[in-house]
Design a protein around this motif. Structure first.
Motif, PDB file in Angstrom:
ATOM      1  N   VAL A   1      -8.941   4.539  -2.931  1.00 48.17           N
ATOM      2  CA  VAL A   1      -7.442   4.273  -3.237  1.00 48.17           C
ATOM      3  C   VAL A   1      -7.096   5.427  -4.267  1.00 48.17           C
ATOM      4  O   VAL A   1      -7.491   5.723  -4.984  1.00 48.17           O
ATOM      5  CB  VAL A   1      -7.395   2.792  -4.024  1.00 48.17           C
ATOM      6  CG1 VAL A   1      -7.779   1.867  -2.845  1.00 48.17           C
ATOM      7  CG2 VAL A   1      -8.182   2.998  -5.186  1.00 48.17           C
ATOM      8  N   ARG A   2      -5.690   5.481  -4.190  1.00 50.41           N
ATOM      9  CA  ARG A   2      -4.991   6.405  -5.196  1.00 50.41           C
ATOM     10  C   ARG A   2      -4.531   5.296  -6.191  1.00 50.41           C
ATOM     11  O   ARG A   2      -3.969   4.252  -6.039  1.00 50.41           O
ATOM     12  CB  ARG A   2      -3.817   6.895  -4.410  1.00 50.41           C
ATOM     13  CG  ARG A   2      -3.885   8.394  -4.200  1.00 50.41           C
ATOM     14  CD  ARG A   2      -2.629   8.769  -3.356  1.00 50.41           C
ATOM     15  NE  ARG A   2      -1.800   8.993  -4.266  1.00 50.41           N
ATOM     16  CZ  ARG A   2      -0.902  10.198  -4.726  1.00 50.41           C
ATOM     17  NH1 ARG A   2      -1.281  11.067  -3.989  1.00 50.41           N
ATOM     18  NH2 ARG A   2      -0.184  10.003  -5.662  1.00 50.41           N
TER      19      ARG A   2
ATOM     20  N   PHE B   1      -3.563   1.923  -4.428  1.00 53.45           N
ATOM     21  CA  PHE B   1      -3.018   1.770  -3.077  1.00 53.45           C
ATOM     22  C   PHE B   1      -3.606   2.870  -2.049  1.00 53.45           C
ATOM     23  O   PHE B   1      -4.185   3.871  -2.718  1.00 53.45           O
ATOM     24  CB  PHE B   1      -1.799   1.710  -3.070  1.00 53.45           C
ATOM     25  CG  PHE B   1      -0.926   3.030  -3.240  1.00 53.45           C
ATOM     26  CD1 PHE B   1      -0.793   3.612  -4.442  1.00 53.45           C
ATOM     27  CD2 PHE B   1      -0.515   3.742  -1.815  1.00 53.45           C
ATOM     28  CE1 PHE B   1      -0.154   4.803  -4.342  1.00 53.45           C
ATOM     29  CE2 PHE B   1       0.089   4.907  -2.156  1.00 53.45           C
ATOM     30  CZ  PHE B   1       0.131   5.404  -3.151  1.00 53.45           C
ATOM     31  N   ALA B   2      -3.632   2.587  -0.674  1.00 58.25           N
ATOM     32  CA  ALA B   2      -3.826   3.642   0.087  1.00 58.25           C
ATOM     33  C   ALA B   2      -3.195   3.421   1.495  1.00 58.25           C
ATOM     34  O   ALA B   2      -2.766   2.322   1.800  1.00 58.25           O
ATOM     35  CB  ALA B   2      -5.379   3.471   0.643  1.00 58.25           C
ATOM     36  N   LEU B   3      -2.600   4.449   1.822  1.00 54.49           N
ATOM     37  CA  LEU B   3      -2.010   4.372   3.017  1.00 54.49           C
ATOM     38  C   LEU B   3      -2.866   4.752   4.343  1.00 54.49           C
ATOM     39  O   LEU B   3      -3.418   6.157   3.938  1.00 54.49           O
ATOM     40  CB  LEU B   3      -0.731   5.278   3.278  1.00 54.49           C
ATOM     41  CG  LEU B   3       0.071   5.514   4.139  1.00 54.49           C
ATOM     42  CD1 LEU B   3       0.822   4.443   4.428  1.00 54.49           C
ATOM     43  CD2 LEU B   3       1.248   6.511   4.136  1.00 54.49           C
ATOM     44  N   ARG B   4      -3.117   4.104   5.031  1.00 52.11           N
ATOM     45  CA  ARG B   4      -4.128   4.506   6.112  1.00 52.11           C
ATOM     46  C   ARG B   4      -3.320   4.410   7.503  1.00 52.11           C
ATOM     47  O   ARG B   4      -2.332   3.990   7.631  1.00 52.11           O
ATOM     48  CB  ARG B   4      -5.145   3.259   6.218  1.00 52.11           C
ATOM     49  CG  ARG B   4      -5.714   3.263   4.879  1.00 52.11           C
ATOM     50  CD  ARG B   4      -7.084   2.872   5.021  1.00 52.11           C
ATOM     51  NE  ARG B   4      -7.955   2.847   3.922  1.00 52.11           N
ATOM     52  CZ  ARG B   4      -7.960   1.953   3.209  1.00 52.11           C
ATOM     53  NH1 ARG B   4      -7.965   0.520   3.669  1.00 52.11           N
ATOM     54  NH2 ARG B   4      -8.639   1.853   1.895  1.00 52.11           N
ATOM     55  N   PRO B   5      -3.817   4.971   8.550  1.00 54.80           N
ATOM     56  CA  PRO B   5      -3.171   5.027   9.680  1.00 54.80           C
ATOM     57  C   PRO B   5      -2.518   3.603  10.170  1.00 54.80           C
ATOM     58  O   PRO B   5      -1.513   3.855  11.011  1.00 54.80           O
ATOM     59  CB  PRO B   5      -4.363   5.642  10.904  1.00 54.80           C
ATOM     60  CG  PRO B   5      -5.347   6.349   9.790  1.00 54.80           C
ATOM     61  CD  PRO B   5      -5.339   5.551   8.491  1.00 54.80           C
ATOM     62  N   GLU B   6      -3.191   2.703  10.200  1.00 52.76           N
ATOM     63  CA  GLU B   6      -2.514   1.515  10.553  1.00 52.76           C
ATOM     64  C   GLU B   6      -2.107   0.544   9.487  1.00 52.76           C
ATOM     65  O   GLU B   6      -1.787  -0.509   9.918  1.00 52.76           O
ATOM     66  CB  GLU B   6      -3.341   0.983  11.573  1.00 52.76           C
ATOM     67  CG  GLU B   6      -3.302   1.724  12.967  1.00 52.76           C
ATOM     68  CD  GLU B   6      -4.213   1.191  13.909  1.00 52.76           C
ATOM     69  OE1 GLU B   6      -4.112  -0.080  14.270  1.00 52.76           O
ATOM     70  OE2 GLU B   6      -5.030   1.928  14.712  1.00 52.76           O
ATOM     71  N   GLU B   7      -2.374   0.762   8.337  1.00 59.84           N
ATOM     72  CA  GLU B   7      -2.084  -0.196   7.492  1.00 59.84           C
ATOM     73  C   GLU B   7      -1.850   0.358   5.844  1.00 59.84           C
ATOM     74  O   GLU B   7      -2.162   1.423   5.610  1.00 59.84           O
ATOM     75  CB  GLU B   7      -3.198  -1.221   7.399  1.00 59.84           C
ATOM     76  CG  GLU B   7      -4.460  -0.817   6.541  1.00 59.84           C
ATOM     77  CD  GLU B   7      -5.435  -0.346   7.593  1.00 59.84           C
ATOM     78  OE1 GLU B   7      -5.372  -0.328   8.716  1.00 59.84           O
ATOM     79  OE2 GLU B   7      -6.497   0.210   6.998  1.00 59.84           O
TER      80      GLU B   7
ATOM     81  N   TYR C   1      -2.978  -0.488   2.156  1.00 58.66           N
ATOM     82  CA  TYR C   1      -3.784  -1.333   1.442  1.00 58.66           C
ATOM     83  C   TYR C   1      -3.580  -1.296  -0.344  1.00 58.66           C
ATOM     84  O   TYR C   1      -3.159  -0.053  -0.651  1.00 58.66           O
ATOM     85  CB  TYR C   1      -5.107  -0.851   1.623  1.00 58.66           C
ATOM     86  CG  TYR C   1      -6.291  -1.389   0.641  1.00 58.66           C
ATOM     87  CD1 TYR C   1      -6.615  -2.943   0.918  1.00 58.66           C
ATOM     88  CD2 TYR C   1      -6.772  -1.034  -0.419  1.00 58.66           C
ATOM     89  CE1 TYR C   1      -7.523  -3.390  -0.092  1.00 58.66           C
ATOM     90  CE2 TYR C   1      -7.436  -1.562  -1.394  1.00 58.66           C
ATOM     91  CZ  TYR C   1      -8.081  -2.917  -1.031  1.00 58.66           C
ATOM     92  OH  TYR C   1      -9.013  -3.434  -2.077  1.00 58.66           O
TER      93      TYR C   1
ATOM     94  N   LEU D   1       1.018  -1.725   9.214  1.00 61.60           N
ATOM     95  CA  LEU D   1       2.038  -1.071   9.412  1.00 61.60           C
ATOM     96  C   LEU D   1       3.246  -1.602  10.626  1.00 61.60           C
ATOM     97  O   LEU D   1       4.283  -1.638  10.351  1.00 61.60           O
ATOM     98  CB  LEU D   1       1.809   0.439   9.781  1.00 61.60           C
ATOM     99  CG  LEU D   1       1.302   1.001   8.474  1.00 61.60           C
ATOM    100  CD1 LEU D   1       1.161   2.655   9.074  1.00 61.60           C
ATOM    101  CD2 LEU D   1       2.105   1.155   7.332  1.00 61.60           C
TER     102      LEU D   1
ATOM    103  N   LYS E   1       6.751   8.413   6.834  1.00 58.11           N
ATOM    104  CA  LYS E   1       5.686   8.492   7.806  1.00 58.11           C
ATOM    105  C   LYS E   1       5.609   6.967   8.436  1.00 58.11           C
ATOM    106  O   LYS E   1       5.302   6.806   9.447  1.00 58.11           O
ATOM    107  CB  LYS E   1       4.450   8.512   6.855  1.00 58.11           C
ATOM    108  CG  LYS E   1       3.928  10.042   6.878  1.00 58.11           C
ATOM    109  CD  LYS E   1       2.639   9.849   6.072  1.00 58.11           C
ATOM    110  CE  LYS E   1       2.329  11.463   6.110  1.00 58.11           C
ATOM    111  NZ  LYS E   1       1.199  11.670   5.040  1.00 58.11           N
TER     112      LYS E   1
END
Lengths: 566, 177
Positions: free
Chosen positions: B18-19, B89-95, B97, B112, B162
């Motif tokens: 996570v960032r 938080f994290a931005l993942r290919p489909e969600e 978090y 997403l 994105k």
């Protein structure tokens, strides 16, 4: 005013209003698609010309504004000879000069039409409002007819969409047949033109009755809905009519009643008992009355891919719920109903109906088997064999929490309790409130006992409720947002709350899993999301051939980017 | 389902990658909390000043305003740090978090495809620091808007674009609700 309204036809038939100020975007609709849809539109009778409401609307609106006039003229009606009535006469005249023309103007300036793409409602006299509702956004079309409307053969059409929290557009009133036509037209546009012909006939071959409730069943159902709410309403209304005078008159009129009342008033305990018995009885009877008025002649049927229902004694409500717009299923039962094995089934939809809090009653009253059968017709429901309990520690947490809140309420009253007020057994009365603490414990235990959950293949099942038992069925494909939360107290006990949000969920009584063991909650949290994702990957694969987005790997959303994307 | 597909949701809830938020969000929070503390402190100071010479005061002089001041300063200094530490938080290919919360830990997954629309917003103080807030609207009831504060504005906009891209390129054409 941009264009003066013309006089209505003398025969009172709804005519097309003049000068439709069409929105510019409507004109910009591409011509080819327009003609293609026109073919379907002619068979369906799409309502392309702006339509007025039914003329009887005028009469009804004037009728509903009459109470205001009565209030204005009240002094005059009470005391016709007095000279002080000038003001009320002036107000009455003002009412005549403004309110009545306003009703007329509103009527003239209100129009609606339905194109294959949208429903356009224009309204407003000084402020023109031009509301267009895209056809595919309409979630539910409800037709309501109250007693007066039924006598006049007119109906109110309510259009609900997902975006707004209340009815998006309301057409009050249109002709009864017109209301049905509107619904048909909208539904057939939603389904596409090729299926449209099937939809034109009301009783097409694919309609199937799911639940019919004869009067006896509705009465029985009402008998289980004991409610003090209606009683409170009755008493409030009685309050307005000065009940003492009424009661006294009744007592004087009948010697026997007087005799009973004498006995009752002879001892306070008897009076209390009589009041309680009367309240319970009235609550029960009024519950039956309200229930029958609402669900009289209840009929639920499946019409192709949508549920339809019609019910009501005075106000007949017709509702439509497309099956794929059902967000969740809710089974409910209260202690009386449970004792005899009766249940109620509701579905959660998005267009929030104020009366039903976004929940639509699909079956007010049916046995367990029947209810499950109905639920399966709405969604695939495979009730799991075993439900898991939340952690037993929840009893402790709830008990401490409720006791703390209860003490916080009691202690100030103890502190400020005047010395000359009631002191029972030598201590101030509020101290006795702590006698309820064992009951708080009992309540917490019951909450624990009745709170279970299970993750089935097709959905998430949550059971909750002490008095009223609820079973929520959340289908995987309608999951929205996933939450796992842990408050500071929950963390001390190693507990977590799990919540899967769905569209249109009620703002109270969430289908949460409160106080599951932290590890289990986390595992469930990812498992539920995984299931959701698997489902949609499968769908994407079926649609596009690959189980994922069409974006190139480098374009996919990704942050943090410490690892290079594949 | 491919193996690579499986691996990228192995970390769905693990929260390993996570960032954290931009560190200047701490300053913004401090400023906002200081303003709030000041609002509490001024009445307390007023009370203390008006009761400074009263003979029957039941509090020693300056006790109330002192306590409020101390509490306020501690709040302004400590709380933003704790909050910043809790945020990820994290931005993942489909969600998306995210996890946040000091007293109440909250972990959230927003798929997403469930997003109705995305906003980037900025208030006056955030504008000074060139930070933006990503506001994600869903049709859910409780979480109808999910907020990620304290992102550099350009990055917030990039995330927004994105997400938009993802929604536009979604092969499934069904409605979100």
């Amino acid at each position: 005013m941009p264009s003066p309204p013309t006089e209505p036809n003398s025969d009172g038939r709804p005519d097309t209003p003049p000068a439709p100020d069409r929105p510019p975007d409507d004109e910009a609709e591409p011509a080819p698609s327009e003609t293609a849809e026109d073919a379907a539109a002619t068979t369906l009778g799409a309502i392309r010309e702006p339509q007025r409401l039914h003329p009887l609307t005028l009469l009804l609106r004037v009728g509903t504004s009459l109470p205001a006039l009565v209030i204005i003229l009240f002094p005059l009606l009470r005391n016709p000879g007095s000279t002080e009535n000038v003001t009320s006469l002036v107000f009455g005249a003002l009412y005549g000069a403004f309110a009545l023309p306003a009703i007329l103007l509103q009527y003239w300036r209100f129009s609606y039409r339905i194109t294959p793409k949208q429903i356009v409602i224009q309204s407003g006299v000084l402020n023109r409002k031009n509301r267009s509702i895209p056809i595919e956004r309409v979630q539910n079309i409800q037709i309501e007819r109250n007693l007066v409307a039924r006598l006049c053969g007119i109906a109110k059409v309510k259009l609900e969409t997902a975006g707004s929290s209340s009815t998006e557009g309301s057409l009050a009133y249109v002709h009864q047949g017109e209301a049905r036509k509107i619904r048909q037209v909208v539904r057939s546009f939603q389904r596409g033109a090729q299926e449209a012909d099937a939809a034109t006939s009301e009783d097409a071959a694919d309609t199937e009755t799911l639940l019919d409730m004869p009067l006896r069943r509705v009465l029985l159902s009402g008998a289980f809905r004991f409610s003090l709410l209606y009683l409170a309403v009755i008493f409030t209304v009685l309050e307005l009519f000065n009940p003492e005078a009424l009661v006294e008159r009744v007592l004087r009129a009948r010697g026997r009643v007087g005799w009973v009342s004498e006995i009752v008033f002879s001892h306070p305990a008897l009076a209390i008992l009589a009041t309680v018995v009367a309240a319970v009885f009235l609550g029960w009877v009024s519950g039956i009355g309200v229930h029958v008025a609402r669900y009289y002649n209840f009929r639920l049927w499946l019409d192709g891919d949508k549920l339809r229902k019609r019910h009501g004694l005075f106000t007949v409500t017709e509702g439509t719920v497309p099956l794929d717009k059902v967000q969740a299923l809710i089974l409910r039962t209260n202690p009386f109903m449970r004792a005899f094995g009766w249940y109620e089934l509701k579905v959660q939809t998005v267009g929030l109906d104020v009366e039903e809090q976004g929940h639509r009653v699909i079956a007010p009253f049916a046995g367990a088997e029947r209810i499950l059968e109905l639920a399966r017709r709405v969604r695939s429901v495979e009730l799991p064999e075993s439900f898991a309990h939340v952690s037993r520690l929840t009893i402790r947490r709830r008990f401490i929490r409720y006791t703390a809140v209860w003490s916080a309420l009691l202690l100030p009253t103890v502190y400020f309790w005047p010395a000359d007020w009631l002191h029972l057994g030598g201590v101030a009365l509020p101290w006795w409130g702590f006698g309820l603490v064992p009951f708080i414990l009992g309540w917490a235990v019951l909450q624990y006992r009745n709170h279970t959950y299970a993750a089935g293949e097709d959905g998430f099942y949550i059971r909750r409720g002490v008095l009223s038992h609820y079973l929520w069925i959340l289908p995987v494909e309608k999951f929205h947002v996933f939450h796992a939360t842990a408050s500071i107290f929950q963390r001390r006990l190693g507990l977590k709350t799990l919540f899967v949000d769905t569209a249109g969920a009620a703002t109270f009584a969430y289908p949460e899993v409160i106080d599951a063991p932290a590890g289990e909650a986390d595992a469930q949290f990812s498992a539920l999301y995984r299931r959701f994702r698997q489902l949609y990957r499968g769908r994407m694969e079926a649609e596009a051939g690959v189980p994922g987005t069409r974006l190139a790997p480098s374009e996919r959303p990704r942050l943090p980017v410490d690892e290079p994307p594949e | 389902m491919t193996a690579s597909a499986d691996t990228d949701f192995a970390d769905v809830a693990a929260g390993d990658a996570v960032r954290s938020l931009d560190s200047s969000i701490r300053t913004i929070w401090t400023i906002k909390m200081a303003a709030f503390s000041l609002l509490l402190f001024l009445p307390a100071l007023f009370y203390d000043l008006t009761h400074l010479f009263s003979p029957d005061s039941w509090l020693p002089a300056g006790a109330l305003s002192g306590t409020v001041l101390l509490g306020g300063v501690l709040y302004c200094v400590v709380w933003p740090r704790l909050r910043h530490r809790a945020w990820g938080f994290a931005l993942r290919p489909e969600e998306i978090y995210m996890e946040h919360g000091v007293l109440q830990h909250v972990r959230t997954i927003v798929p997403l495809r469930r997003i109705q629309h995305v906003d980037v917003s900025q208030d006056l103080i955030e504008r000074e620091f060139a930070l933006g807030r990503l506001v994600v609207h869903t049709a859910g009831s409780r979480s109808s808007d999910v907020v990620i504060p304290g992102l550099p504005l350009s990055e917030a906009e990039a995330i927004r674009d994105k997400i938009k891209r993802f929604i536009l390129e979604d092969p499934l054409t069904e409605e979100p609700v």
